[in-house]
Design an enzyme around this catalytic site. Structure first.
Site, PDB file in Angstrom:
ATOM      1  N   ASN A 268      -1.730 -62.355 -11.550  1.00  0.00           N
ATOM      2  CA  ASN A 268      -2.544 -63.538 -11.496  1.00  0.00           C
ATOM      3  C   ASN A 268      -2.845 -64.067 -10.359  1.00  0.00           C
ATOM      4  OD1 ASN A 268       0.164 -63.940 -11.749  1.00  0.00           O
ATOM      5  ND2 ASN A 268       0.141 -65.958 -12.438  1.00  0.00           N
TER       6      ASN A 268
ATOM      7  N   GLY B  45       7.221 -61.799 -13.133  1.00  0.00           N
ATOM      8  CA  GLY B  45       6.784 -61.073 -14.189  1.00  0.00           C
ATOM      9  C   GLY B  45       7.306 -61.902 -15.570  1.00  0.00           C
ATOM     10  N   SER B  46       7.155 -61.066 -16.600  1.00  0.00           N
ATOM     11  CA  SER B  46       7.637 -61.670 -17.864  1.00  0.00           C
ATOM     12  C   SER B  46       9.109 -61.542 -17.937  1.00  0.00           C
ATOM     13  CB  SER B  46       6.936 -60.969 -19.062  1.00  0.00           C
ATOM     14  OG  SER B  46       7.708 -59.677 -18.947  1.00  0.00           O
TER      15      SER B  46
ATOM     16  N   THR C 189      10.280 -58.068 -18.986  1.00  0.00           N
ATOM     17  CA  THR C 189      10.610 -57.197 -17.800  1.00  0.00           C
ATOM     18  C   THR C 189      11.879 -57.412 -17.059  1.00  0.00           C
ATOM     19  OG1 THR C 189       8.123 -56.874 -17.868  1.00  0.00           O
ATOM     20  CG2 THR C 189       9.187 -55.883 -15.917  1.00  0.00           C
ATOM     21  N   GLY C 190      11.994 -58.896 -16.825  1.00  0.00           N
ATOM     22  CA  GLY C 190      13.176 -59.594 -16.458  1.00  0.00           C
ATOM     23  C   GLY C 190      14.221 -58.827 -16.663  1.00  0.00           C
TER      24      GLY C 190
ATOM     25  N   GLU D 269      11.276 -64.152 -10.826  1.00  0.00           N
ATOM     26  CA  GLU D 269      10.627 -65.493 -11.091  1.00  0.00           C
ATOM     27  C   GLU D 269       9.673 -65.205 -12.624  1.00  0.00           C
ATOM     28  OE1 GLU D 269       8.074 -67.358 -12.076  1.00  0.00           O
ATOM     29  OE2 GLU D 269       6.874 -67.318  -9.941  1.00  0.00           O
TER      30      GLU D 269
ATOM     31  N   CYS E  96       2.583 -68.991 -14.538  1.00  0.00           N
ATOM     32  CA  CYS E  96       3.997 -69.147 -15.305  1.00  0.00           C
ATOM     33  C   CYS E  96       4.083 -70.687 -15.048  1.00  0.00           C
ATOM     34  CB  CYS E  96       4.999 -68.323 -14.183  1.00  0.00           C
ATOM     35  SG  CYS E  96       4.888 -68.765 -12.557  1.00  0.00           S
TER      36      CYS E  96
ATOM     37  N   GLU F  56      12.549 -69.227  -4.609  1.00  0.00           N
ATOM     38  CA  GLU F  56      11.589 -68.748  -3.666  1.00  0.00           C
ATOM     39  C   GLU F  56      10.887 -69.808  -2.774  1.00  0.00           C
ATOM     40  OE1 GLU F  56       9.162 -66.323  -5.982  1.00  0.00           O
ATOM     41  OE2 GLU F  56      10.442 -64.476  -5.875  1.00  0.00           O
TER      42      GLU F  56
END
Length: 487
Positions: A158, A232-233, A236-237, A254, A289, A468
């Site tokens: 994104n 990411g999602s 995936t995390g 994140e 997000c 972050e």
């Protein structure tokens, strides 16, 4: 009708970049698209495990050189990268708009934000300090911060250029080398970025690979990689965490959000409506997000907010070709994402939520080949509905009525995510009380969406691990060593 600009300037080198050189991918190539038109823009390199092994070895050699440079020299080279990003901001913005579907008017600020992040961390290189610890035996005890080694960062589609260029900065500022995995859906700005900054850093310091899930998994599993960070999602995390566990390796995640925006009975009506529209990030077709996709409106303002929201939304956000400077809302990244969002819209209808805006493709024939969905609003959403609980990652806003504060907090906190939240009220005590009670890592009061360099960003629960955009992120790419000297 919308109008596209000329074709974007493609990278001259469509290959993997590691060790300061370009390499043909052992994994081959696959097409990358313009999601607004369906056209193939280029054949992008697809890294496999063999490619990742070569990139990791190059990154290790790069770390040995980069980590030995004085901190001031690392900062100076990062600032030169930031300068080049600014010089090429228009070009990079055009490339991102064509490849990821976000409006070009917002992609140039993305490039400038990346440059600002690089400058910020370039200025923090002297803050990697240790401590002296008093001891009872007349010894000298002190600590020092050292880099981890090779770090892998996997970023989302994104904000392709902003995430790739900006997120490498704290890793490099701390003295590590980095392998950046560009988003496989929109990899072209990453390759052009590598061309633009080539030669500034020692070979192997910054390495850029492109590819899908196999590429990402190979990065996480490679023994040379000492830390992985993901944007990411949640799924995936979780997969990265499982693989990282075998290596006893730190991760920063994140992840997703199902973020609330709360309108209190004393809120300024127009400000709250504007905040709800801005907070949903319709410009990015809701692919953010941090989108405040659950709008909790007090019963006393519910009808008025809904009426103004549906009246203002079409004036502020109308789908258009991303490369047209007049466009205020882009498209979804792919057919798969389009189908997912449309399935949620049908789900909301079947769950008896009231569709009051959007919910379909736009009528403009110029957009017929792209993955566009109009700004969509559901009213009368309840916590039992899946559109209330699950992240859609599309332009779908759910409006919920509330009257009791305790029940409001219970409903706000009932989902698995806790990334951000927004509160609209003119009552100072209420503002701070709600901010304390909402389970989220980043909270706005009487505003939404904005990030501030130096303010740590990150989530609670399944929205991620770590922070972050501040000093804490820089320190997370170091390890602490203690030294004791007997005097």
């Amino acid at each position: 009708m919308t109008q596209a600009l000329t074709a974007p300037p493609l990278p001259k080198r469509l290959a993997l970049y590691y060790g300061g050189k370009w390499h043909e991918p052992a994994g081959g190539y696959r097409p990358t698209f313009n999601p607004a038109t369906g056209e193939i823009l280029a054949q992008a390199p697809e890294a496999n495990a063999e490619d990742i092994a070569a990139a990791a070895e190059a990154a290790h050699q790069g770390f040995l050189a980069w980590s030995r440079l004085p901190a001031a020299e690392r900062g100076a080279r990062l600032r030169e990268i930031a300068r080049r990003v600014r010089d090429h901001a228009d070009e990079l913005a055009h490339l991102d708009a064509a490849n990821c579907g976000n409006p070009i008017q917002r992609m140039r600020p993305d490039a400038l934000n990346a440059a600002a992040q690089i400058d910020y961390y370039a200025g923090l290189v002297h803050e990697l300090k240790g401590e002296t610890i008093p001891t009872a035996d007349r010894g000298l005890n002190y600590s020092m911060r050292e880099p981890l080694g090779v770090v892998a960062r996997i970023v989302a589609y994104n904000h392709p250029l902003m995430f790739l260029a900006g997120k490498m900065a704290p890793v490099l500022a701390a003295g590590n080398s980095v392998i950046m995995k560009a988003p496989d859906q929109a990899p072209l700005s990453a390759l052009r970025f590598a061309e633009i900054i080539d030669g500034i850093l020692p070979p192997g310091t910054l390495n850029i690979v492109t590819g899908g899930s196999d590429c990402g998994e190979a990065l996480v599993l490679h023994p040379t990689v000492r830390k992985v960070a993901l944007i990411g999602s949640a799924g995936t995390g979780a997969a990265i965490l499982r693989n990282a566990a075998d290596k006893i390796m730190p991760v920063t995640l994140e992840l997703g959000g199902k973020n609330p925006l709360v309108v209190c009975p004393d809120a300024d009506l127009e400000t709250a409506v504007q905040g709800a529209i801005n907070g949903m990030n319709f410009t990015w077709a809701g692919q953010s997000c941090g989108s405040t996709s659950r709008l909790f409106v007090h019963d006393s303002l519910y009808d008025a907010v809904l009426e103004r929201l549906c009246a203002q939304l079409p004036k502020l956000h109308r789908c258009g070709l991303p490369t047209d400077p007049a466009t205020t809302m882009g498209c979804l990244i792919s057919e798969a994402q389009f189908d997912k969002v449309m399935s949620y819209i049908q789900l909301g209808i079947s769950e008896d939520a009231r569709l009051v805006a959007g919910g379909k493709r736009p009528d403009d024939p110029a957009l017929a080949k792209g993955w566009f969905i109009e700004p969509t609003v559901f009213a009368d959403v309840t916590p039992a509905m899946r559109i209330f609980r699950e992240e859609i990652f599309g332009p779908v806003l759910s409006v919920i009525r509330w009257s009791d504060e305790d029940q409001l907090i219970a409903d706000v906190n009932s989902v698995d995510y806790g990334l951000s939240a927004s509160i609209y009220t003119r009552d100072l005590a209420r503002a701070h009380r709600l901010a304390q009670r909402i389970e989220a890592g980043y909270i706005w009061i009487n505003t939404s969406s904005a990030h501030y360099l130096g303010a740590n960003f990150g989530g609670y629960k399944k929205s991620g691990l770590g922070r972050e955009e501040g000093l804490e992120e820089l320190l997370s790419y170091t390890q602490v060593k203690n030294v004791h000297v007997a005097l």
